[in-house]
Write a protein that holds these residues in place. Structure first.
Motif: not given
Lengths: 919, 147
Positions: A125-127, A157-158, A160-161, A164, A194, A201, B18-20, B22, B120-123, B125
Motif C-alpha cells: 500500500g505504501n510503495i 487502503l491497499t 485504494i492504491r 489509483r 475512503q 473519482k 514517511q513518504y506516501y 514515490t 497507510l498509503n496516505g490515508n 486508518i
C-alpha cells in the motif's frame, strides 16, 4: 565488530562538526557494506536499522535496498519487519528492486500469521508499483473479505492504491465496498469510505448505484453525533471525529447535483451545524467539514446562510487556524453565495492585513474571488494599500492580482490608467511583464485618454520617488508614442510642456547608470519616436543618440546605429515609427478553426471590403515593390563583397533558415531584444495561435490589417525571389517592411545599411546586419524592428519538388514544397503560385486548403487578390503544414479555389493527391 | 491524501520521515525537508498551523522539542490532520511513556510501526490508541519470551 544502532546514534550525537559526522557515517557505511558482502545474516536487521538512521541524516543508502529484499525473504517476523521498513524508507526510484519483491509479498499475503499479512499489505500500500499492484490485485481483493478486521482495514487502503495506479482493476473492488461500510469495526468503515471516494473519482458512473447508500450513511453519522461517551473512540467528547469527517466528505460527493439526496441530508447537517461548539479543535473540525458539505451539495438557502455565518464566526475569532480554514472554504464556495459573502467583505479585507502570511495569501485569493465590476475600485484600493507593507514574495502575488483585476473587471478606462500608474509607481519592480501590454492596449483603444495617460506618467516620471524600471519603461513608451498629443493638448489646457523638457528627461534617464539596459532600449525608442512626433528636435535627439553608437551593450549600440542612420531617410523614419494600430480584442481569442468556419459564411461580404481596401492601397504597394527591387540590386553588390569572407568561413546557414526564423521567433528573449515590439506581449499565446490570428484577418474587414498583410506578402515574395535567384552566394537582404510574423519579430530582410554592414565585415564573418524597419502589425503587432542576419550561401542546388495542382479556366496553380522543421516538428513550407493565362484579370482570389487530421495547416494571405492577365505577373500565397502526429504518408490535401472573372464567380473544389512530397 | 509525515527536532534534524509519494531522490528529499522545516520553524506561535508550500499544504504542530509536520493535498481537512497529529503524539506517548526525541531515534522501527498502524498509503486508518498499540504489545511479549 558491528556497532549497535544505539552506539552509532550516540557517536553521531557526540560529534561536534558536520565533517566529523560525515566521517563517522562514511566509516560506518564501509562497515555495513563489508557486512553485506560477507553475507552477515545475523547482523543484517541491525545494519538496515542503521541505514534507516543514516538515511534520515541525508546520506545515500541505496546499496542497502537488495539487503532489504533478503530480509523480507526470511521466515522470521522480526527480520521481515525490518526488511519491509527498510524497503519503504530506503527505496527511492529503483523500480527493479521493488519488482523483485513481488513474489515475496505475494507469499506473505497468503501467510497465516496476520501480522505478516499486515506487513506485506502496508508495504504494498505504501510503495507498490503499477506492475506489482496489477499482479497482486486478486490477493488484495481476497483479503478484503478476510476474517480479521485488522487485515480488512489495511486491505481497503491497499485497494485504494491499486485502483489509483491501475484504474482498470476498479471493477474488482466495487462489489466489496458495501460490506466494508456495514462493518462493525471503525477502522474498516473508515477504509471503506475512503475506498468509495476513490472509486467515485475513477468511475463516476457508479455514483447512482452508491447513492442508495446515503440513508445508511446518514444513520451512521447520526449515531455518531448522538452517541454519548464512547470510550473507544472518544476525542474530547466527540465520538470518532475522523469517521464523521469522512462520512461528511462522502455525502458531499454523493449529494452534489442531486436534489433528492441533498434533501435527505438536510436534517442531519443542520444538527451537526448547530450542535457543535466553537471551542475545541475537534468540534471545529467536524463543523468545518459539514460547512464544506452544505456549500457543495444542493442545499436550501437558509442552511447556506447558516454555514456562511459559521464561517464568519471562524473569521472573527482569535484562532488563526479557524481563520485560515474559513477563508479556504469561502474561496471554494465563492461562486454560489456571493450575496451572503458580501456581508462579510469587511472581515475578509481585514484578513489582508493579518500578521500571518498563510492567512494573507488566502485572503488575497478570496478578495480576488469576490471581485466584480461593482466593487473592483474599492477592493483594488485595499490591495494597493497592503502593497507597501507586504513582504517581498507576497508583493508579486498582489501586483499580479491587481493587474488581472485591472484587465478583467475594469469599470472604465480612466480608472484602468489611474490604477495602472498607481501600481507601477508603488510596486513596479514586482509587477509581471504584461503590464506594458495592458497599458498599450488601453491607451491605444481610448483616444480621449492618450493625453491623460501620457501627462500622468510624465508627471510621475518627474517625481524622484518613483524610480523602478518597469514604471520608467511604461512611461517612456507612452510618452514616446503619444508625445505629440501630450504637447498639443498641454498647450490647449494652458499647462504647456516644452518639448525640450521631455527630451532632457529622456537624456537624464538614458544616461543614468541606475537604469538597466532594457530601460535604455525603451528610451532610445522614445527618442526616435519623438523625433517623428515633434518638429525641429532631430538635432538634439541625434546628439543624445550619438554616444550610444559606441555603447558597450551590443543591442543598444545596434539600435543607436540604426536609428542614427534612419535620420537620413525621413520617409522611412516616419513610416517606421508611425503610431501603432489598435489591437482588436476579438481577434486575440479566435482560433484558426473558427476562422475557417466563419470564413465560409462571411466570405461573400468580406471579399468586397477586402477588394476595396486592396485597390486603395495598391499604389503604396507598388511603391514598396519598386523600392525593394532597387534594394535588391544594391544588396547583390554588397553580397558579393561578403562572399569573400564567407567562402572562407563556410557558413552553412542559408536564407532558408531565415524563413524559418520568421515563423519560429516567438521566444520571450526576443522581447527583451526588440523592445519596440513590447506591445506584442499583449498576446501571450503561442506562435501558432498568433499566426492564426494574423492569418485569420483574412475575414476581418479591417483596412489596416489588410494593409499590413499586403506588405508582408510583398516581403514573402521578395524572400522567395531571393531564394529563387540566389544561385550560389546571395546574401539575403531586401528592403524590409518587416516580415512581421510570429510575435511581431519583423525579421527584417533589412536593407543592409551602413552601421550593420561595417560591423559585419569587421568580424570577418560576413554577417550583414540589415535593419528591417518593417511594420508588421495587423493584430497589435508592433513594428518589426527586425535584424536581418543575412548569412549568404544559398544552397540552390537542392531541388525542391514542385507540382501543378490546378490548370483550368486559364488559372494555373503551382506549388513548391520545401521540408522544414518548426520547433523540432517536421513541417512543409508550401508556396503556391497563381498565374492567369486569360485575357482578363481575375479578381477576388480566395484559396483554401484542408489537410487530414494528423496535420495542421497555417496559411498566410495571398500577395494579392487580383491575378493579372496574360501571365503578366503572378500571385503567391505561402502556407505551411505541420505534423501533429508522427505518421509518414504522402501528402494529400483538399483545396478550394474561388475567383471572379469578368464578374463571374467561379468556385472549384478538388482533392490533391500524389504530391511529390513524402511527409 | 497525506503526502508525507515528518518528525523533526527544533534544530531541523529529521527524526522520522514517511513518504506516501514515490519517486523522490534523496537529494530532493533532503532539500524539501530542509526548506519546509526552515519555514515552519521560523513561524511564530500565534500564526496558524498551516503553511502553503508549492502545491503542498503543510500542517504542523509543535510538541516540546519535536515538530510534527504533515504534508497534504488540497482535499484533506486541515483541522482533522491536526487532530491526527495529536492522536499520533498521544499514541507515541502512551507506548513510550512520555515520549522524547531519543525514544524515537533508538526505537525507530517501533515508531514506524505505530505510524503504519495509523496511516497507510496516505490515508488515515486507525485512531483508537488501544488498537494501534495492541500489535506492538504482542510483538514485544513474543520477543521477550524468545530472549
Amino acid at each position: 565488530m558491528s556497532l549497535k544502532l544505539h552506539d552509532l546514534i550516540t557517536k553521531v550525537r557526540e560529534s561536534s562538526t558536520t565533517s566529523s559526522t560525515r566521517e563517522i557515517i562514511s566509516q560506518e557505511c564501509v562497515q555495513i557494506r563489508n557486512a553485506f558482502r560477507k553475507e552477515d545474516t545475523k547482523n543484517r536487521p541491525r545494519n538496515i536499522s542503521k541505514l534507516i538512521y543514516i538515511d534520515f541524516l541525508g546520506f545515500p543508502t541505496d546499496f542497502g535496498q537488495v539487503e532489504c529484499l533478503k530480509l523480507i525473504a526470511q521466515p522470521s517476523y522480526v527480520c521481515k519487519r525490518i526488511g519491509y521498513l527498510g524497503l519503504s524508507v530506503l527505496l527511492t526510484e529503483n523500480e527493479e528492486v521493488l519488482f523483485m519483491s513481488t513474489n515475496i509479498i505475494r507469499s506473505d499475503l497468503a501467510s497465516e500469521n496476520k501480522f505478516i499479512v499486515a506487513l506485506a499489505l502496508s508495504s504494498l500500500g505504501n510503495i507498490g508499483s503499477v506492475e506489482m499492484l496489477r499482479d497482486l490485485a486478486p490477493e488484495v481483493e481476497k483479503l478484503l473479505k478476510s476474517q480479521a478486521a485488522y487485515i480488512r482495514k489495511k486491505a481497503a487502503l491497499t485497494a485504494i492504491r491499486t485502483i489509483r495506479f491501475v484504474p482498470e482493476t476498479v471493477d474488482r473492488f466495487v462489489g466489496c465496498v458495501k460490506s466494508l461500510l456495514s462493518d462493525k469495526n471503525h477502522g474498516v468503515v473508515l477504509g471503506g469510505l475512503q475506498l468509495l471516494v476513490e472509486i467515485l473519482k475513477i468511475e463516476p458512473k457508479t455514483i447512482s448505484e452508491f447513492r442508495k447508500l446515503v440513508p445508511g450513511l446518514l444513520r451512521m453519522l447520526k449515531s455518531l453525533v448522538d452517541a454519548g461517551y464512547a470510550p473507544e473512540y472518544d476525542f474530547e467528547g466527540v465520538t470518532d471525529p475522523f469517521l464523521q469527517v469522512y462520512i461528511l466528505k462522502l455525502l458531499r460527493i454523493l449529494g452534489q447535483d442531486s436534489k433528492k439526496y441533498s434533501n435527505q441530508m438536510i436534517d442531519i447537517l443542520t444538527q451537526v451545524g448547530t450542535s457543535s461548539g466553537l471551542n475545541k479543535n475537534v468540534e471545529n473540525c467536524i463543523l468545518y467539514e459539514s460547512v464544506s458539505t452544505i456549500l457543495t451539495i444542493d442545499s436550501p438557502n437558509r442552511l447556506r446562510v447558516t454555514a456562511i455565518n459559521t464561517l464568519s464566526k471562524f473569521l472573527t475569532g482569535k484562532d488563526n487556524n479557524m481563520k485560515y480554514v474559513a477563508l479556504n472554504t469561502l474561496l471554494k464556495g465563492v461562486n454560489k453565495d456571493s450575496k451572503s459573502l458580501k456581508r462579510h467583505r469587511k472581515v475578509i479585507v481585514k484578513c489582508l492585513r493579518d500578521k500571518d502570511i498563510s492567512i494573507r495569501r488566502r485572503a488575497l485569493d478570496l478578495v480576488f474571488g469576490i471581485m466584480n465590476k461593482k466593487n473592483v475600485k474599492e477592493l483594488t484600493q485595499e490591495l494597493l494599500d497592503c502593497l507597501p507593507k507586504a513582504e517581498h514574495d507576497f508583493r508579486f502575488d498582489i501586483t499580479a492580482k491587481v493587474c488581472t483585476a485591472i484587465e478583467r473587471f475594469s469599470p472604465d478606462d480612466q480608472w484602468q490608467i489611474d490604477t495602472l500608474v498607481q501600481v507601477l509607481t508603488i510596486g513596479g519592480q514586482y509587477i509581471r511583464d504584461d503590464v506594458i501590454a495592458i497599458m498599450t492596449h488601453v491607451t491605444g483603444r481610448n483616444r480621449g485618454l492618450q493625453y491623460y495617460a501620457s501627462k500622468k506618467l510624465y508627471n510621475s516620471l518627474l517625481d524622484d520617488r518613483y524610480r523602478n524600471q518597469k514604471f520608467i519603461q511604461v512611461a517612456a513608451w507612452v510618452i514616446g508614442e503619444f508625445g505629440d498629443i501630450l504637447l498639443k493638448k498641454s498647450i490647449e489646457e494652458n499647462e504647456p510642456i516644452d518639448p525640450s523638457q521631455i527630451i532632457d528627461l529622456c537624456q537624464i534617464i538614458i544616461t543614468s547608470s541606475r537604469n538597466e539596459d532594457l530601460t535604455k532600449y525603451f528610451v532610445l525608442n522614445t527618442l526616435i519616436k519623438l523625433s517623428t512626433r515633434i518638429e525641429g528636435y532631430n538635432e538634439p535627439i541625434k546628439e543624445i543618440i550619438k554616444p550610444f553608437m559606441k555603447h558597450v551593450n551590443i543591442e543598444i549600440q545596434q539600435r543607436a546605429c540604426e536609428y542614427f542612420r534612419l535620420f537620413e531617410d525621413k520617409e522611412l523614419l516616419v513610416f517606421s515609427f508611425d503610431r501603432i494600430p489598435v489591437k482588436d480584442d476579438n481577434l486575440e481569442t479566435q482560433k484558426i478553426e473558427e476562422i475557417e468556419e466563419n470564413s465560409n459564411q462571411n466570405r461573400n461580404t468580406n471579399t468586397k471590403v477586402q477588394e476595396n481596401s486592396n485597390n486603395q492601397l495598391s499604389p503604396n504597394n507598388n511603391n514598396n515593390q519598386n523600392k525593394n527591387k532597387q534594394e535588391e540590386n544594391e544588396l547583390n553588390l554588397m553580397g558579393s563583397n561578403i562572399n569573400i569572407s564567407q567562402n572562407q568561413t563556410q557558413e552553412s546557414s542559408s536564407i532558408e533558415n531565415l524563413l524559418q526564423l520568421d515563423f519560429s521567433n516567438n521566444n520571450n528573449q526576443n522581447v527583451n531584444k526588440q523592445t519596440t515590439n513590447t506591445q506584442n506581449q499583449q498576446s501571450n499565446q503561442s506562435t501558432e495561435d498568433f499566426l492564426s490570428d494574423i492569418f485569420g484577418t483574412n475575414n476581418n474587414p479591417n483596412r489596416s490589417v489588410n494593409n499590413t498583410q499586403n506588405i508582408q506578402n510583398n516581403n514573402i515574395q521578395n524572400v522567395m525571389d531571393l531564394l529563387g535567384t540566389g544561385k550560389g552566394n546571395g546574401t539575403g537582404m531586401g528592403r524590409g517592411n518587416g516580415f512581421g510574423m510570429g510575435k511581431g519579430n519583423g525579421t527584417g530582410m533589412g536593407r543592409g545599411n551602413g552601421a550593420g554592414m561595417e560591423r559585419g565585415n569587421g568580424t570577418g564573418m560576413g554577417r550583414g546586419n540589415g535593419t528591417g524597419m518593417g511594420r508588421g502589425n495587423g493584430t497589435g503587432m508592433g513594428r518589426g524592428n527586425g535584424i536581418g542576419m543575412g548569412r549568404g550561401n544559398v544552397n540552390s542546388q537542392k531541388k525542391n519538388p514542385s507540382a501543378v495542382i490546378y490548370n483550368q479556366d486559364g488559372l494555373k496553380i503551382q506549388m513548391n514544397f520545401k521540408l522544414v522543421s518548426v520547433n523540432g516538428t517536421p513541417a512543409a513550407m508550401i508556396q503556391s503560385t497563381f498565374t492567369n493565362s486569360t485575357q482578363t484579370q481575375m479578381t477576388g482570389l480566395f484559396f483554401q486548403v484542408a489537410v487530414p487530421k494528423h496535420l495542421q495547416v497555417q496559411m498566410a494571405p495571398p500577395s494579392s487578390k487580383i491575378i493579372p492577365p496574360n501571365n503578366n505577373g503572378k500571385v503567391t500565397q505561402t502556407f505551411r503544414i505541420i505534423k501533429k502526429q508522427n505518421i509518414k504518408t504522402k501528402l494529400t490535401m483538399m483545396t478550394r479555389i474561388q475567383f471572379k472573372i469578368n464578374g463571374m464567380p467561379i468556385s472549384k473544389q478538388q482533392e490533391v493527391k500524389n504530391l511529390p512530397l513524402i511527409f | 491524501m497525506i503526502k508525507f509525515i515528518l518528525i523533526v527536532n527544533k534544530l531541523g534534524q529529521t527524526r522520522l520521515a514517511q513518504y506516501y509519494t514515490t519517486g523522490l531522490s534523496i537529494n530532493k528529499r533532503v532539500a524539501l525537508e530542509n526548506e519546509i522545516t526552515r519555514r515552519c520553524l521560523s513561524r511564530k506561535d500565534k500564526e496558524c498551523s498551516f503553511l502553503e508550500f508549492r502545491d503542498l499544504k503543510v500542517i504542523y504542530r509543535r510538541y516540546a522539542s519535536l515538530f510534527f509536520l504533515v504534508g497534504v493535498d488540497e482535499e484533506e481537512n486541515e483541522l482533522g490532520i491536526l487532530e491526527f497529529i495529536h492522536c499520533l503524539v498521544e499514541t507515541l506517548d502512551k507506548y513510550f511513556e512520555n515520549v522524547c526525541e531519543l525514544d524515537l531515534m533508538f526505537n525507530i522501527d517501533k515508531a514506524y510501526m505505530i505510524l503504519d498502524e495509523m496511516a497507510l498509503n496516505g490515508n488515515i486508518i486507525e485512531t483508537n490508541k488501544k488498537n494501534i498499540i495492541a500489535p506492538l504489545h504482542i510483538i514485544d511479549q513474543v520477543s521477550k519470551k524468545l530472549k
